[in-house]
Design a protein around this motif. Structure first.
Motif, PDB file in Angstrom:
ATOM      1  N   THR A 142       0.781  -1.137   0.169  1.00 45.30           N
ATOM      2  CA  THR A 142      -0.140  -0.078  -0.153  1.00 45.30           C
ATOM      3  C   THR A 142       0.899   1.314  -0.073  1.00 45.30           C
ATOM      4  OG1 THR A 142      -1.891  -1.238   1.254  1.00 45.30           O
ATOM      5  CG2 THR A 142      -1.818   1.357   1.235  1.00 45.30           C
ATOM      6  N   VAL A 143       0.489   1.979  -1.166  1.00 48.99           N
ATOM      7  CA  VAL A 143       1.190   3.666  -0.802  1.00 48.99           C
ATOM      8  C   VAL A 143       0.452   4.517  -0.296  1.00 48.99           C
ATOM      9  CG1 VAL A 143       1.709   5.384  -2.538  1.00 48.99           C
ATOM     10  CG2 VAL A 143       2.331   3.039  -3.051  1.00 48.99           C
ATOM     11  N   ARG A 144      -0.899   4.414  -0.090  1.00 50.65           N
ATOM     12  CA  ARG A 144      -2.108   5.427   0.379  1.00 50.65           C
ATOM     13  C   ARG A 144      -3.261   4.591   0.613  1.00 50.65           C
ATOM     14  NH1 ARG A 144      -5.397   9.130  -2.224  1.00 50.65           N
ATOM     15  NH2 ARG A 144      -5.364   8.080  -4.213  1.00 50.65           N
ATOM     16  N   VAL A 145      -3.902   4.616   1.576  1.00 47.64           N
ATOM     17  CA  VAL A 145      -5.178   4.316   1.849  1.00 47.64           C
ATOM     18  C   VAL A 145      -6.133   5.259   1.439  1.00 47.64           C
ATOM     19  CG1 VAL A 145      -6.783   3.464   3.735  1.00 47.64           C
ATOM     20  CG2 VAL A 145      -4.616   2.966   4.208  1.00 47.64           C
ATOM     21  N   VAL A 146      -7.051   5.075   0.651  1.00 42.38           N
ATOM     22  CA  VAL A 146      -7.988   5.769   0.096  1.00 42.38           C
ATOM     23  C   VAL A 146      -9.372   5.613   0.492  1.00 42.38           C
ATOM     24  CG1 VAL A 146      -9.601   6.117  -2.145  1.00 42.38           C
ATOM     25  CG2 VAL A 146      -6.944   5.564  -2.421  1.00 42.38           C
ATOM     26  N   ALA A 147      -9.830   4.533   1.235  1.00 46.09           N
ATOM     27  CA  ALA A 147     -11.071   4.523   2.026  1.00 46.09           C
ATOM     28  C   ALA A 147     -10.794   3.261   2.893  1.00 46.09           C
ATOM     29  CB  ALA A 147     -12.434   4.507   1.082  1.00 46.09           C
ATOM     30  N   SER A 148     -11.836   2.986   3.665  1.00 46.54           N
ATOM     31  CA  SER A 148     -11.906   1.456   4.265  1.00 46.54           C
ATOM     32  C   SER A 148     -13.148   1.504   4.913  1.00 46.54           C
ATOM     33  CB  SER A 148     -11.040   1.293   5.395  1.00 46.54           C
ATOM     34  OG  SER A 148     -11.053   2.433   6.478  1.00 46.54           O
ATOM     35  N   ARG A 149     -13.793   0.235   4.974  1.00 45.70           N
ATOM     36  CA  ARG A 149     -15.115  -0.150   5.260  1.00 45.70           C
ATOM     37  C   ARG A 149     -15.011  -1.263   6.199  1.00 45.70           C
ATOM     38  NH1 ARG A 149     -20.194   0.197   1.809  1.00 45.70           N
ATOM     39  NH2 ARG A 149     -20.504   2.223   2.881  1.00 45.70           N
ATOM     40  N   GLU A 150     -15.647  -1.330   7.417  1.00 46.80           N
ATOM     41  CA  GLU A 150     -15.746  -2.338   8.379  1.00 46.80           C
ATOM     42  C   GLU A 150     -17.097  -3.170   7.953  1.00 46.80           C
ATOM     43  OE1 GLU A 150     -15.786  -1.674  12.472  1.00 46.80           O
ATOM     44  OE2 GLU A 150     -14.369   0.049  12.358  1.00 46.80           O
ATOM     45  N   PHE A 151     -16.669  -4.707   8.058  1.00 46.44           N
ATOM     46  CA  PHE A 151     -17.789  -5.569   7.854  1.00 46.44           C
ATOM     47  C   PHE A 151     -17.734  -6.526   9.002  1.00 46.44           C
ATOM     48  CE2 PHE A 151     -14.336  -6.860   5.379  1.00 46.44           C
ATOM     49  CZ  PHE A 151     -14.121  -8.308   5.625  1.00 46.44           C
ATOM     50  N   ASP A 152     -18.558  -7.428   8.862  1.00 49.87           N
ATOM     51  CA  ASP A 152     -18.642  -8.462   9.919  1.00 49.87           C
ATOM     52  C   ASP A 152     -17.024  -9.059   9.868  1.00 49.87           C
ATOM     53  OD1 ASP A 152     -21.315  -8.118   9.657  1.00 49.87           O
ATOM     54  OD2 ASP A 152     -21.603  -9.703   8.655  1.00 49.87           O
ATOM     55  N   GLY A 153     -16.581  -8.824  11.190  1.00 52.27           N
ATOM     56  CA  GLY A 153     -15.396  -9.417  11.425  1.00 52.27           C
ATOM     57  C   GLY A 153     -13.816  -8.849  10.701  1.00 52.27           C
ATOM     58  N   GLY A 154     -14.159  -7.768   9.841  1.00 51.93           N
ATOM     59  CA  GLY A 154     -13.111  -7.291   9.192  1.00 51.93           C
ATOM     60  C   GLY A 154     -12.781  -5.911   8.729  1.00 51.93           C
ATOM     61  N   VAL A 155     -12.140  -5.714   8.036  1.00 49.65           N
ATOM     62  CA  VAL A 155     -12.084  -4.227   7.286  1.00 49.65           C
ATOM     63  C   VAL A 155     -11.454  -4.348   5.670  1.00 49.65           C
ATOM     64  CG1 VAL A 155     -10.969  -1.968   7.270  1.00 49.65           C
ATOM     65  CG2 VAL A 155     -11.616  -2.956   9.703  1.00 49.65           C
ATOM     66  N   THR A 156     -12.319  -3.577   4.996  1.00 49.02           N
ATOM     67  CA  THR A 156     -11.883  -3.740   3.662  1.00 49.02           C
ATOM     68  C   THR A 156     -11.175  -2.664   3.564  1.00 49.02           C
ATOM     69  OG1 THR A 156     -13.686  -5.032   2.927  1.00 49.02           O
ATOM     70  CG2 THR A 156     -12.477  -3.823   1.165  1.00 49.02           C
ATOM     71  N   ARG A 157      -9.879  -2.526   2.982  1.00 47.00           N
ATOM     72  CA  ARG A 157      -9.213  -1.471   2.660  1.00 47.00           C
ATOM     73  C   ARG A 157      -9.233  -1.174   1.257  1.00 47.00           C
ATOM     74  NH1 ARG A 157      -3.413  -2.472   5.640  1.00 47.00           N
ATOM     75  NH2 ARG A 157      -4.429  -4.765   5.931  1.00 47.00           N
ATOM     76  N   ILE A 158      -9.491   0.079   0.611  1.00 45.08           N
ATOM     77  CA  ILE A 158      -9.573   0.385  -0.486  1.00 45.08           C
ATOM     78  C   ILE A 158      -8.119   1.360  -0.621  1.00 45.08           C
ATOM     79  CG2 ILE A 158     -10.510   1.412  -2.660  1.00 45.08           C
ATOM     80  CD1 ILE A 158     -12.450  -0.676  -1.512  1.00 45.08           C
ATOM     81  N   VAL A 159      -7.121   0.709  -1.463  1.00 48.90           N
ATOM     82  CA  VAL A 159      -5.864   1.413  -1.269  1.00 48.90           C
ATOM     83  C   VAL A 159      -5.190   1.895  -2.646  1.00 48.90           C
ATOM     84  CG1 VAL A 159      -5.075   0.057   0.698  1.00 48.90           C
ATOM     85  CG2 VAL A 159      -4.275  -0.611  -1.251  1.00 48.90           C
ATOM     86  N   GLU A 160      -4.178   2.750  -2.858  1.00 43.19           N
ATOM     87  CA  GLU A 160      -3.592   2.811  -3.919  1.00 43.19           C
ATOM     88  C   GLU A 160      -2.326   2.070  -3.707  1.00 43.19           C
ATOM     89  OE1 GLU A 160      -2.449   6.840  -5.298  1.00 43.19           O
ATOM     90  OE2 GLU A 160      -0.711   6.067  -6.346  1.00 43.19           O
ATOM     91  N   ASN A 161      -2.110   0.927  -4.526  1.00 40.33           N
ATOM     92  CA  ASN A 161      -0.923  -0.077  -4.268  1.00 40.33           C
ATOM     93  C   ASN A 161       0.455   0.682  -5.079  1.00 40.33           C
ATOM     94  OD1 ASN A 161      -1.037  -0.385  -7.135  1.00 40.33           O
ATOM     95  ND2 ASN A 161      -1.978  -2.520  -6.750  1.00 40.33           N
ATOM     96  N   GLN A 216       1.689  -0.181  -7.409  1.00 38.68           N
ATOM     97  CA  GLN A 216       1.697  -0.257  -9.021  1.00 38.68           C
ATOM     98  C   GLN A 216       0.584   1.171  -9.475  1.00 38.68           C
ATOM     99  OE1 GLN A 216       1.131  -2.876  -7.243  1.00 38.68           O
ATOM    100  NE2 GLN A 216       2.550  -4.324  -7.536  1.00 38.68           N
ATOM    101  N   GLY A 217       0.119   1.767  -8.526  1.00 38.95           N
ATOM    102  CA  GLY A 217      -0.676   2.901  -8.782  1.00 38.95           C
ATOM    103  C   GLY A 217      -2.045   2.513  -8.976  1.00 38.95           C
ATOM    104  N   VAL A 218      -2.434   1.250  -8.912  1.00 33.34           N
ATOM    105  CA  VAL A 218      -3.837   0.889  -9.220  1.00 33.34           C
ATOM    106  C   VAL A 218      -4.624   1.269  -7.699  1.00 33.34           C
ATOM    107  CG1 VAL A 218      -5.073  -1.226  -9.749  1.00 33.34           C
ATOM    108  CG2 VAL A 218      -3.046  -0.742 -10.853  1.00 33.34           C
ATOM    109  N   ILE A 219      -5.618   1.692  -8.014  1.00 32.26           N
ATOM    110  CA  ILE A 219      -6.495   1.720  -6.781  1.00 32.26           C
ATOM    111  C   ILE A 219      -7.522   0.498  -6.610  1.00 32.26           C
ATOM    112  CG2 ILE A 219      -8.553   3.106  -5.641  1.00 32.26           C
ATOM    113  CD1 ILE A 219      -6.863   5.686  -6.539  1.00 32.26           C
ATOM    114  N   GLY A 220      -7.612  -0.047  -5.674  1.00 32.44           N
ATOM    115  CA  GLY A 220      -8.533  -1.371  -5.451  1.00 32.44           C
ATOM    116  C   GLY A 220      -8.343  -1.902  -4.379  1.00 32.44           C
ATOM    117  N   ALA A 221      -9.284  -3.000  -3.939  1.00 35.47           N
ATOM    118  CA  ALA A 221      -9.484  -3.543  -2.558  1.00 35.47           C
ATOM    119  C   ALA A 221      -8.322  -4.236  -2.282  1.00 35.47           C
ATOM    120  CB  ALA A 221     -10.606  -4.551  -2.660  1.00 35.47           C
TER     121      ALA A 221
END
Lengths: 261, 261
Positions: free
Chosen positions: B66-85, B87-92
């Motif tokens: 991860t270069v940069r965290v763009v957004a995150s969301r909690e769900f049952d038992g975890g957190v999904t991080r949407i990040v810029e990696n 490679q420059g790609v933004i994704g989960a």
């Protein structure tokens, strides 16, 4: 799963005027087979449906088509508004567009693209006897990535998702969250033969008949994520400014309470 | 502009292990012609490049990528991080994924997908004598729309945009802002034959030879929009919270100044 499919642009369609019988024109312009998916540029549906206004009324038309402003950006001499439009689609200028519109006019998106797609699917199935799927496409920008892709804004008689949830990968592990939006992928693929300026507003996708289905399948509206479940429901600047005002006000309110005690 | 093209899945590739000569395996698995574009699932490139870690190290791997965290969301038992990696790609989850990885492991994206694509294009061109383009694809979610589409995360020897800026529409009006991201459209189209579970990690796109070009064309990295120019560079909640803190602090600072006067 198909191993091969093809996409061919339909040439020779006439310029579309208000009231045109698009189903008949498309059925007459090309051979259509069972299982074909027809990708139709939404512009010609807008023209056939008379969704056209004077260019001078463009800004008002955008406002009228807008349900919710998502973000805006100033540039030299203007503002680009990214909005959710009446069709549920998020994009620039609510889909109101001058390109490929008659001089001095702008085109609006069809009022209900899924209903338009359903009417076209019904008409073309009746005229040809072929069980076809219909996708209406529009050209849309997107966050994070430059350029545009064509996406599905209307669909009928075709699965918009290939639901792989519950199936397994090649090594047997569950693909728990994978749900490819095949309608968007097909719309984008069709852009590769339709282009923007070539006068080829329809493409025939052959070889993906396993995605064709009943006319009452969910349409492209089901692709739209409800704002309350969207991590990017508002532009970063707009959300920051909203937070700033709320934080400032909260501090002021706390100070007022403290001063009165 | 092509009037017709086809996409065919390449079957019969062996399971890919670390150090595999992918160019040779692909060239041997199918007939390749001048002007073909090969869309290769980035997973098999990751496997060939040994980009694999133990599943127990998944969270650390995501952090490392991860270069940069763009957004995150909690769900049952975890957190999904949407990040810029990297490679420059933004994704989960920075593209770190267990599906189609060997048991107990997760795959990371190739370190430099454009460089991987260039090496494959160079190798396959040398082996076959055919001038091919290469696109490495990954499956990514997106804002506003449900489901995923396959997008281009690496490219070589192929135009990633069809630049229509400066050209005109069918009625002669300039298409001033239109720049279709053909690499993303081709990657999505290839998903329709590759699928997620079918063991078909390569597709041959034939008929779009006008998009094939020199090996030094800009790669998929050029698709990534720099954060400072992105209206959605940060999740709405993250931006709101940042604004809230700043607004609150500013009000407090103003109050402190007023009190000291």
């Amino acid at each position: 799963m198909a191993v091969k499919f093809s996409i061919e642009g339909v040439e020779g369609l006439p310029e579309i005027a208000g009231g045109a019988d698009l189903a008949a024109l498309i059925a007459a312009a090309t051979d259509i087979e069972d299982g074909d998916i027809l990708v139709i540029t939404s512009k010609i549906v807008s023209k056939a449906e008379g969704r056209i206004v004077q260019a001078a009324d463009r800004e008002q038309a955008i406002t009228d088509e807008t349900v919710r402003v998502v973000a805006s950006r100033e540039f030299d001499g203007g503002v680009t508004r990214i909005v959710e439009n009446r069709q549920g689609v998020i994009g620039a200028a609510a889909g109101v567009d001058a390109s490929n519109a008659p001089d001095g006019t702008v085109l609006l998106l069809p009022i209900d693209p899924d209903a338009s797609a359903r009417a076209l699917a019904t008409g073309i199935r009746a005229l040809t006897g072929a069980r076809v799927g219909i996708i209406l496409s529009d050209t849309l920008g997107r966050p994070w990535r430059e350029g545009q892709t064509d996406l599905a804004i209307g669909a009928a008689g075709v699965h918009v998702f290939e639901d792989l949830r519950g199936s397994t990968d090649a090594s047997g592990k569950p693909l728990s969250v994978t749900m490819p939006c095949v309608a968007d992928e097909i719309a984008g693929a069709a852009e590769l033969v339709k282009g923007k300026s070539s006068g080829v507003p329809v493409a025939v996708v052959r070889g993906l008949g396993h995605l064709v289905g009943d006319l009452d399948l969910p349409g492209a509206r089901s692709i739209q994520r409800p704002a309350e479940r969207d991590l990017f429901r508002l532009g970063a600047d707009e959300a920051y400014n909203e937070g700033y005002r709320d934080g400032f006000d909260e501090s002021q309110a706390e100070a007022a309470v403290a001063a009165s005690e």
